[in-house]
Design a protein around this motif. Structure first.
Motif, mmCIF file in Angstrom:
data_model
loop_
_atom_site.group_PDB
_atom_site.id
_atom_site.type_symbol
_atom_site.label_atom_id
_atom_site.label_comp_id
_atom_site.label_asym_id
_atom_site.label_seq_id
_atom_site.Cartn_x
_atom_site.Cartn_y
_atom_site.Cartn_z
ATOM 1 N N ALA A 99 0.398 107.698 -36.409
ATOM 2 C CA ALA A 99 -0.376 108.789 -36.862
ATOM 3 C C ALA A 99 -0.492 109.948 -36.179
ATOM 4 C CB ALA A 99 -1.875 108.259 -37.204
ATOM 5 N N SER A 100 -0.637 109.986 -34.826
ATOM 6 C CA SER A 100 -0.543 111.216 -34.086
ATOM 7 C C SER A 100 0.859 111.730 -33.901
ATOM 8 C CB SER A 100 -1.171 111.046 -32.331
ATOM 9 O OG SER A 100 -0.295 109.984 -31.921
ATOM 10 N N PHE A 101 1.720 110.892 -33.711
ATOM 11 C CA PHE A 101 3.415 111.413 -34.021
ATOM 12 C C PHE A 101 3.466 112.213 -35.081
ATOM 13 C CE2 PHE A 101 7.642 110.471 -34.815
ATOM 14 C CZ PHE A 101 8.140 111.154 -33.480
ATOM 15 N N LYS A 102 3.108 111.528 -36.237
ATOM 16 C CA LYS A 102 3.426 112.181 -37.491
ATOM 17 C C LYS A 102 2.731 113.331 -37.445
ATOM 18 C CE LYS A 102 4.660 107.952 -40.220
ATOM 19 N NZ LYS A 102 4.145 107.297 -41.413
ATOM 20 N N THR A 103 1.374 113.666 -36.950
ATOM 21 C CA THR A 103 0.427 114.748 -37.219
ATOM 22 C C THR A 103 0.987 115.846 -36.355
ATOM 23 O OG1 THR A 103 -1.377 113.129 -37.708
ATOM 24 C CG2 THR A 103 -1.715 115.527 -36.858
ATOM 25 N N SER A 104 1.323 115.417 -35.195
ATOM 26 C CA SER A 104 1.833 116.557 -34.370
ATOM 27 C C SER A 104 3.386 116.904 -34.733
ATOM 28 C CB SER A 104 1.901 115.950 -32.993
ATOM 29 O OG SER A 104 2.903 114.912 -32.753
ATOM 30 N N VAL A 105 3.963 116.183 -35.186
ATOM 31 C CA VAL A 105 5.265 116.920 -35.934
ATOM 32 C C VAL A 105 5.092 117.922 -36.951
ATOM 33 C CG1 VAL A 105 7.468 116.088 -37.021
ATOM 34 C CG2 VAL A 105 6.709 114.844 -35.031
ATOM 35 N N ASN A 106 4.249 117.329 -37.735
ATOM 36 C CA ASN A 106 3.655 118.315 -38.906
ATOM 37 C C ASN A 106 3.157 119.440 -38.406
ATOM 38 O OD1 ASN A 106 4.501 116.927 -41.084
ATOM 39 N ND2 ASN A 106 2.753 115.628 -41.205
ATOM 40 N N ASN A 107 2.195 119.348 -37.104
ATOM 41 C CA ASN A 107 1.654 120.631 -36.591
ATOM 42 C C ASN A 107 2.680 121.566 -36.079
ATOM 43 O OD1 ASN A 107 -0.954 119.797 -37.095
ATOM 44 N ND2 ASN A 107 -1.139 118.887 -35.215
ATOM 45 N N ILE A 108 3.728 121.177 -35.522
ATOM 46 C CA ILE A 108 4.904 121.898 -35.153
ATOM 47 C C ILE A 108 5.425 122.678 -36.339
ATOM 48 C CG2 ILE A 108 7.177 122.034 -33.945
ATOM 49 C CD1 ILE A 108 6.291 119.836 -32.124
ATOM 50 N N MET A 109 5.642 121.801 -37.292
ATOM 51 C CA MET A 109 6.319 122.344 -38.679
ATOM 52 C C MET A 109 5.665 123.366 -39.099
ATOM 53 S SD MET A 109 9.343 121.028 -39.764
ATOM 54 C CE MET A 109 9.327 121.208 -41.597
ATOM 55 N N ASN A 110 4.156 123.294 -39.163
ATOM 56 C CA ASN A 110 3.384 124.307 -39.782
ATOM 57 C C ASN A 110 3.222 125.357 -38.846
ATOM 58 O OD1 ASN A 110 2.735 122.416 -42.037
ATOM 59 N ND2 ASN A 110 1.045 121.510 -41.043
ATOM 60 N N SER A 111 3.624 125.258 -37.588
ATOM 61 C CA SER A 111 3.328 126.673 -36.754
ATOM 62 C C SER A 111 4.708 127.654 -36.487
ATOM 63 C CB SER A 111 3.200 126.001 -35.326
ATOM 64 O OG SER A 111 4.159 125.575 -34.764
ATOM 65 N N LEU A 112 5.818 127.070 -37.451
ATOM 66 C CA LEU A 112 6.863 127.710 -37.325
ATOM 67 C C LEU A 112 6.725 128.578 -38.539
ATOM 68 C CD1 LEU A 112 9.289 124.847 -36.847
ATOM 69 C CD2 LEU A 112 8.735 126.350 -34.975
ATOM 70 N N PRO A 113 7.700 129.882 -38.325
ATOM 71 C CA PRO A 113 7.940 130.657 -39.470
ATOM 72 C C PRO A 113 8.863 130.023 -40.347
ATOM 73 C CG PRO A 113 9.047 131.594 -37.465
ATOM 74 C CD PRO A 113 8.378 130.481 -37.079
#
Length: 107
Positions: free
Chosen positions: A36-50
């Motif tokens: 769960a933390s893996f998926k969440t953290s990858v999504n956090n990276i995606m959401n932080s990108l332009p």
């Protein structure tokens, strides 16, 4: 008066340095401690990108995940460990490194 201007300049420089330092070190990282933390953290990276970098990261990350999966016989824990602690820049740099190795091996 000149001394107070100099003091303000020093304080301003220190403040700017601290803001830049905090901003540079706060890049989201992949947390591989759980699925769960893996998926969440990858999504956090995606959401932080332009927007212009999201698709490139998504394709690069997916391609690397497939390669790592093949190398680790599909072991999800090992796949997560490979990416653990990586930032966007780390993932992209590792992908460039792998591409260069693949080009060299074709020669």
């Amino acid at each position: 008066m000149f001394k107070s201007i100099r003091n303000c300049s020093v304080v301003l420089c220190v403040a700017i340095f601290l803001m830049v330092s905090v901003g540079c070190s706060s890049s989201p990282k992949i947390d591989a401690s759980t699925e769960a933390s893996f998926k969440t953290s990858v999504n956090n990276i995606m959401n932080s990108l332009p927007n212009d970098k999201k698709e490139s990261f998504k394709n690069t990350f997916t391609g690397m995940a497939v390669l790592v999966s093949l190398a680790k016989q599909g072991d999800e824990n090992e796949i997560r460990k490979f990416f653990d602690g990586m930032t966007y820049d780390d993932v992209m740099a590792k992908a460039d490194e792998l591409r260069a190795k693949m080009k060299e091996s074709k020669k």
